[in-house]
Structures are given as structure tokens and as C-alpha cells.
Design a protein around this motif. Structure first.
Motif, PDB file in Angstrom:
ATOM      1  N   VAL A  46     -38.895 -21.287 -50.722  1.00  0.00           N
ATOM      2  CA  VAL A  46     -39.590 -20.760 -49.549  1.00  0.00           C
ATOM      3  C   VAL A  46     -41.018 -21.283 -49.620  1.00  0.00           C
ATOM      4  CG1 VAL A  46     -40.392 -18.668 -48.379  1.00  0.00           C
ATOM      5  CG2 VAL A  46     -38.156 -18.676 -49.527  1.00  0.00           C
ATOM      6  N   ASP A  47     -41.455 -21.974 -48.578  1.00  0.00           N
ATOM      7  CA  ASP A  47     -42.816 -22.503 -48.551  1.00  0.00           C
ATOM      8  C   ASP A  47     -43.833 -21.369 -48.503  1.00  0.00           C
ATOM      9  OD1 ASP A  47     -42.043 -25.182 -48.562  1.00  0.00           O
ATOM     10  OD2 ASP A  47     -41.839 -25.225 -46.379  1.00  0.00           O
ATOM     11  N   LEU A  48     -44.899 -21.537 -49.275  1.00  0.00           N
ATOM     12  CA  LEU A  48     -46.027 -20.592 -49.271  1.00  0.00           C
ATOM     13  C   LEU A  48     -47.290 -21.413 -48.994  1.00  0.00           C
ATOM     14  CD1 LEU A  48     -44.982 -18.541 -52.420  1.00  0.00           C
ATOM     15  CD2 LEU A  48     -44.612 -17.921 -50.018  1.00  0.00           C
ATOM     16  N   ASP A  49     -47.271 -22.087 -47.841  1.00  0.00           N
ATOM     17  CA  ASP A  49     -48.339 -23.016 -47.474  1.00  0.00           C
ATOM     18  C   ASP A  49     -49.701 -22.347 -47.446  1.00  0.00           C
ATOM     19  OD1 ASP A  49     -46.286 -24.789 -47.202  1.00  0.00           O
ATOM     20  OD2 ASP A  49     -46.462 -25.023 -45.036  1.00  0.00           O
ATOM     21  N   HIS A  50     -50.672 -23.081 -47.943  1.00  0.00           N
ATOM     22  CA  HIS A  50     -52.095 -22.728 -47.932  1.00  0.00           C
ATOM     23  C   HIS A  50     -52.472 -21.649 -48.940  1.00  0.00           C
ATOM     24  CE1 HIS A  50     -52.545 -25.355 -44.502  1.00  0.00           C
ATOM     25  NE2 HIS A  50     -51.568 -24.708 -43.900  1.00  0.00           N
ATOM     26  N   ALA A  51     -51.568 -21.229 -49.818  1.00  0.00           N
ATOM     27  CA  ALA A  51     -51.950 -20.304 -50.890  1.00  0.00           C
ATOM     28  C   ALA A  51     -52.867 -21.050 -51.852  1.00  0.00           C
ATOM     29  CB  ALA A  51     -50.724 -19.774 -51.615  1.00  0.00           C
ATOM     30  N   VAL A  52     -53.874 -20.361 -52.364  1.00  0.00           N
ATOM     31  CA  VAL A  52     -54.855 -20.975 -53.251  1.00  0.00           C
ATOM     32  C   VAL A  52     -54.673 -20.509 -54.696  1.00  0.00           C
ATOM     33  CG1 VAL A  52     -57.336 -21.216 -53.694  1.00  0.00           C
ATOM     34  CG2 VAL A  52     -56.479 -21.169 -51.340  1.00  0.00           C
ATOM     35  N   THR A  53     -54.220 -19.282 -54.880  1.00  0.00           N
ATOM     36  CA  THR A  53     -54.005 -18.717 -56.212  1.00  0.00           C
ATOM     37  C   THR A  53     -52.596 -18.128 -56.286  1.00  0.00           C
ATOM     38  OG1 THR A  53     -54.732 -16.470 -55.662  1.00  0.00           O
ATOM     39  CG2 THR A  53     -56.450 -18.050 -56.311  1.00  0.00           C
ATOM     40  N   PRO A  54     -52.109 -17.854 -57.492  1.00  0.00           N
ATOM     41  CA  PRO A  54     -50.806 -17.192 -57.608  1.00  0.00           C
ATOM     42  C   PRO A  54     -50.773 -15.835 -56.898  1.00  0.00           C
ATOM     43  CG  PRO A  54     -51.436 -18.110 -59.714  1.00  0.00           C
ATOM     44  CD  PRO A  54     -52.617 -18.258 -58.804  1.00  0.00           C
ATOM     45  N   VAL A  55     -51.886 -15.133 -56.897  1.00  0.00           N
ATOM     46  CA  VAL A  55     -51.950 -13.830 -56.217  1.00  0.00           C
ATOM     47  C   VAL A  55     -51.829 -14.019 -54.703  1.00  0.00           C
ATOM     48  CG1 VAL A  55     -53.386 -11.792 -55.786  1.00  0.00           C
ATOM     49  CG2 VAL A  55     -53.250 -12.757 -58.095  1.00  0.00           C
ATOM     50  N   ASP A  56     -52.499 -15.032 -54.148  1.00  0.00           N
ATOM     51  CA  ASP A  56     -52.347 -15.351 -52.717  1.00  0.00           C
ATOM     52  C   ASP A  56     -50.890 -15.653 -52.398  1.00  0.00           C
ATOM     53  OD1 ASP A  56     -55.121 -15.274 -52.363  1.00  0.00           O
ATOM     54  OD2 ASP A  56     -55.344 -17.451 -52.461  1.00  0.00           O
ATOM     55  N   ALA A  57     -50.268 -16.468 -53.250  1.00  0.00           N
ATOM     56  CA  ALA A  57     -48.874 -16.853 -53.038  1.00  0.00           C
ATOM     57  C   ALA A  57     -47.967 -15.631 -53.091  1.00  0.00           C
ATOM     58  CB  ALA A  57     -48.456 -17.884 -54.078  1.00  0.00           C
ATOM     59  N   ARG A  58     -48.238 -14.733 -54.017  1.00  0.00           N
ATOM     60  CA  ARG A  58     -47.417 -13.518 -54.117  1.00  0.00           C
ATOM     61  C   ARG A  58     -47.559 -12.664 -52.857  1.00  0.00           C
ATOM     62  NH1 ARG A  58     -47.488  -8.203 -57.720  1.00  0.00           N
ATOM     63  NH2 ARG A  58     -45.248  -7.868 -57.787  1.00  0.00           N
ATOM     64  N   GLN A  59     -48.760 -12.525 -52.352  1.00  0.00           N
ATOM     65  CA  GLN A  59     -48.978 -11.744 -51.126  1.00  0.00           C
ATOM     66  C   GLN A  59     -48.208 -12.355 -49.954  1.00  0.00           C
ATOM     67  OE1 GLN A  59     -50.408  -8.766 -50.859  1.00  0.00           O
ATOM     68  NE2 GLN A  59     -50.648  -8.852 -53.069  1.00  0.00           N
ATOM     69  N   MET A  60     -48.204 -13.682 -49.872  1.00  0.00           N
ATOM     70  CA  MET A  60     -47.439 -14.350 -48.808  1.00  0.00           C
ATOM     71  C   MET A  60     -45.949 -14.089 -48.967  1.00  0.00           C
ATOM     72  SD  MET A  60     -49.193 -18.054 -48.432  1.00  0.00           S
ATOM     73  CE  MET A  60     -50.863 -18.244 -47.864  1.00  0.00           C
ATOM     74  N   ALA A  61     -45.452 -14.172 -50.202  1.00  0.00           N
ATOM     75  CA  ALA A  61     -44.028 -13.920 -50.455  1.00  0.00           C
ATOM     76  C   ALA A  61     -43.671 -12.473 -50.106  1.00  0.00           C
ATOM     77  CB  ALA A  61     -43.692 -14.216 -51.914  1.00  0.00           C
ATOM     78  N   LEU A  62     -44.529 -11.537 -50.482  1.00  0.00           N
ATOM     79  CA  LEU A  62     -44.292 -10.127 -50.148  1.00  0.00           C
ATOM     80  C   LEU A  62     -44.244  -9.936 -48.631  1.00  0.00           C
ATOM     81  CD1 LEU A  62     -46.609  -8.415 -52.791  1.00  0.00           C
ATOM     82  CD2 LEU A  62     -44.102  -8.306 -52.721  1.00  0.00           C
ATOM     83  N   ALA A  63     -45.130 -10.604 -47.913  1.00  0.00           N
ATOM     84  CA  ALA A  63     -45.154 -10.506 -46.451  1.00  0.00           C
ATOM     85  C   ALA A  63     -43.880 -11.067 -45.821  1.00  0.00           C
ATOM     86  CB  ALA A  63     -46.376 -11.240 -45.895  1.00  0.00           C
ATOM     87  N   LYS A  64     -43.215 -11.990 -46.534  1.00  0.00           N
ATOM     88  CA  LYS A  64     -41.963 -12.573 -46.034  1.00  0.00           C
ATOM     89  C   LYS A  64     -40.734 -11.781 -46.493  1.00  0.00           C
ATOM     90  CE  LYS A  64     -43.826 -17.218 -45.747  1.00  0.00           C
ATOM     91  NZ  LYS A  64     -43.344 -18.523 -45.367  1.00  0.00           N
ATOM     92  N   GLY A  65     -40.963 -10.672 -47.208  1.00  0.00           N
ATOM     93  CA  GLY A  65     -39.862  -9.820 -47.623  1.00  0.00           C
ATOM     94  C   GLY A  65     -39.319 -10.072 -49.019  1.00  0.00           C
ATOM     95  N   TYR A  66     -39.974 -10.908 -49.803  1.00  0.00           N
ATOM     96  CA  TYR A  66     -39.554 -11.189 -51.174  1.00  0.00           C
ATOM     97  C   TYR A  66     -40.442 -10.425 -52.147  1.00  0.00           C
ATOM     98  CZ  TYR A  66     -37.111 -15.099 -49.008  1.00  0.00           C
ATOM     99  OH  TYR A  66     -36.309 -15.872 -48.219  1.00  0.00           O
TER     100      TYR A  66
END
Length: 83
Positions: A46-66
Motif C-alpha cells: 500500500v503506497d504511503l506517498d509523501h510520508a517523511v518519518t515512520p510515524v507519518d507513514a504509520r498515521q497514513m496507514a491507520l487512516a487507510k484502515g491498517y
């Protein structure tokens, strides 16, 4: 040519955020993606485009339901657990 077995161990987490610096050199917005293990084997991403840190990426994944539990860099031997 050497054959590399890239099969993760059986206890590898099901949802892992991957940081791929080599991919980001070619596609700057794609530093992170989510690896989602499939029950029959293999994985989807699952793409997590434009995340800058692992925490940013996790927030994006959570927002997508993961709910990823770990993150790692491509060359690491073991994922790091989120706390």
C-alpha cells in the motif's frame, strides 16, 4: 549470479511499514510503503506517498484502515516495533 532467498521468517509481522531509500532516489514521494502479508503467501503493498518519518507513514496507514505494528528499512534484518 547468487540467488537470494527473500522469504521472510514465519514470525515476520503481517503489517510492516517499509522505508526504501533506493526507491525514493528515483521516486521522492515513495520513501515508505506498507507491506501487507497475504494468507496464501507473498505480500501486497500500500503506497504511503509523501510520508517523511515512520510515524507519518504509520498515521497514513491507520487512516487507510491498517494497523501496522512494525517498521523497517529495506536492508535491515529485523523490523522495529512501534510503541
Amino acid at each position: 549470479m547468487d540467488i537470494i532467498d527473500a522469504t521472510p521468517p514465519s514470525d515476520f509481522p503481517q503489517l510492516v511499514i517499509i522505508m526504501d531509500k533506493e526507491l525514493a532516489k528515483r521516486h521522492p514521494a515513495k520513501l515508505f510503503y506498507l507491506r501487507v502479508a497475504r494468507p496464501e503467501g507473498g505480500a501486497n503493498h500500500v503506497d504511503l506517498d509523501h510520508a517523511v518519518t515512520p510515524v507519518d507513514a504509520r498515521q497514513m496507514a491507520l487512516a487507510k484502515g491498517y494497523e501496522p505494528t512494525h517498521w523497517m528499512e529495506v536492508q535491515d534484518m529485523a523490523p522495529h516495533r512501534f510503541y
